[in-house]
Design an enzyme around this catalytic site. Structure first.
Site, PDB file in Angstrom:
ATOM      1  N   CYS A  27      -0.606   4.090   2.139  1.00 21.72           N
ATOM      2  CA  CYS A  27      -0.384   3.941   3.587  1.00 21.72           C
ATOM      3  C   CYS A  27       1.076   4.213   3.955  1.00 21.72           C
ATOM      4  O   CYS A  27       1.350   4.849   4.965  1.00 21.72           O
ATOM      5  CB  CYS A  27      -0.717   2.520   4.057  1.00 21.72           C
ATOM      6  N   ASP A  28       2.010   3.712   3.158  1.00 20.75           N
ATOM      7  CA  ASP A  28       3.414   3.674   3.588  1.00 20.75           C
ATOM      8  C   ASP A  28       4.367   4.531   2.768  1.00 20.75           C
ATOM      9  O   ASP A  28       5.545   4.653   3.124  1.00 20.75           O
ATOM     10  CB  ASP A  28       3.913   2.216   3.544  1.00 20.75           C
ATOM     11  N   CYS A  53       0.820  -1.215   0.000  1.00 13.11           N
ATOM     12  CA  CYS A  53       0.000   0.000   0.000  1.00 13.11           C
ATOM     13  C   CYS A  53       0.851   1.262   0.000  1.00 13.11           C
ATOM     14  O   CYS A  53       1.351   1.684   1.045  1.00 13.11           O
ATOM     15  CB  CYS A  53      -0.926  -0.025   1.212  1.00 13.11           C
TER      16      CYS A  53
END
Ligand code: NAP
Length: 315
Positions: free
Chosen positions: A140-141, A137
């Protein structure tokens, strides 16, 4: 294990399909119970800008879109419960859904469990997954990789999208694909291949994630499938984007799946199963389109079928 009152309709999953089914069954006064799994809001919450959902000419953030759907479902009386269905008994009426702490009884069921990221299975991937450099992701990261070099594995729309998103942070993005052209839609492929920060590593498969002994990714070893040559990309982050595996396991048997694990609908329909009153919707049952809007459409159709079925069978 406790039993609960019999629900009219239980919807499993909170992605586009599940929440659309909740809006429709909620508006039909069926007081749907939605079971929420490990990724509330589904895959769209891990995406950045959604540009192709009708009604949003400027695009909309994936998380925002799912939050909107959730608010809309709540407004019409949807109840949410966080739990995982581990097995089912569809041979009885009402249908039984077994979770870790209770058995839920339902007159009708809409399964909208979506799909989970597929992993490559190469050495080091599992050991360094989640917080140690391997992830699925970028939204997300991605921000953890400011001014670092990263690799994205895959050649579809997801890979192109992840690579483009990562250019906001990373100094360089390697897009590692096993063939010499992307499977992604033309607009996404053109954007990715022409971006100055993205370097395509064609005809290459990942072989190993390096850095296990240090507990953090230090490189991605790749092999050129045409020459057999091995090389290591000096990356700190590896984003795996090679498609998804449908989340159908707790329901098989009794429901049928195809050779890739997607639900196989019955009666010539795309949402009905062989069990009366049990429907499937979204990415767990669609290996062809797999779009947010088609998932929403299936959720809507499943809800209307469930409503009709309940009307005929005493909902
Ligand atoms: P996908 O289209 O199935 O692409 C998966 C990619 O991973 C393919 O390029 C495939 O290679 C590669 N691959 C599969 N297994 C591999 C392995 N073991 N090792 C190395 N490479 C492997 O999946 P997706 O990109 O997640 O897209 C899924 C669906 O969602 C598609 O319908 C897509 O259009 C849609 N989507 C749309 C958007 C958007 O519209 N913005 C964004 C994301 C996703 P091959 O090409 O050789 O098969």
């Amino acid at each position: 294990m406790s039993h609960s009152p019999v629900e009219n309709v239980v919807i499993i999953g909170t992605g586009c399909a599940g929440l659309t089914a909740a809006i429709y069954t909620g508006r039909a006064n069926l007081s749907p119970l939605v079971l929420e799994g490990p990724l509330p809001g589904g895959q769209l919450t891990t995406t950045s800008e959604v540009e192709n959902f009708p009604g949003f000419p400027e695009g909309i953030d994936g998380f925002q879109l799912m939050d909107n759907l959730r608010q809309q479902a709540t407004k019409f009386g949807t109840r949410f419960e966080t739990t995982l269905v581990t097995s089912v008994d569809f041979s009885v009426m009402p249908r039984k859904l077994v979770t870790s702490d209770r058995v839920i009884l339902a007159k009708s069921v809409i399964i909208a469990t979506g799909a989970s990221p597929r992993m490559t299975g190469i050495p080091g991937e599992k050991e360094l997954y989640g917080g140690k450099g391997v992830t699925t992701c970028a939204t997300c990261d991605g921000a953890f990789y400011k001014k670092m070099e990263v690799a994205v594995i895959g050649g579809g729309d997801s890979a192109a999208e992840e690579a483009l998103f990562l250019t906001r942070f990373a100094s360089k993005v390697y897009l590692v694909h096993r063939r010499d052209s992307l499977r992604a839609s033309k607009i996404m492929a053109d954007r990715a291949t022409s971006h100055e920060k993205i370097t395509c590593v064609w005809d290459s498969v990942p072989v190993a994630v390096e850095g296990v002994e240090k507990g953090a990714v230090s490189g991605l070893q790749v092999k050129n499938v045409k020459t057999g040559a091995l090389s290591t990309l000096p990356v700190k982050g590896i984003f795996v984007a090679i498609g998804h595996v449908p989340n159908t396991q707790p329901f098989t048997p009794p429901l049928d799946v195809d050779h890739n694990g997607y639900f196989k609908p019955a009666h010539g329909s795309h949402i009905q199963t062989k069990v009366p009153g049990v429907y499937v919707a979204g990415d767990c049952a669609d290996h062809v389109y797999r779009q947010a809007i088609t998932a929403a459409g299936m959720g809507c159709a499943a809800a209307i079928e469930a409503e009709r079925w309940l009307a005929e069978h005493g909902g």
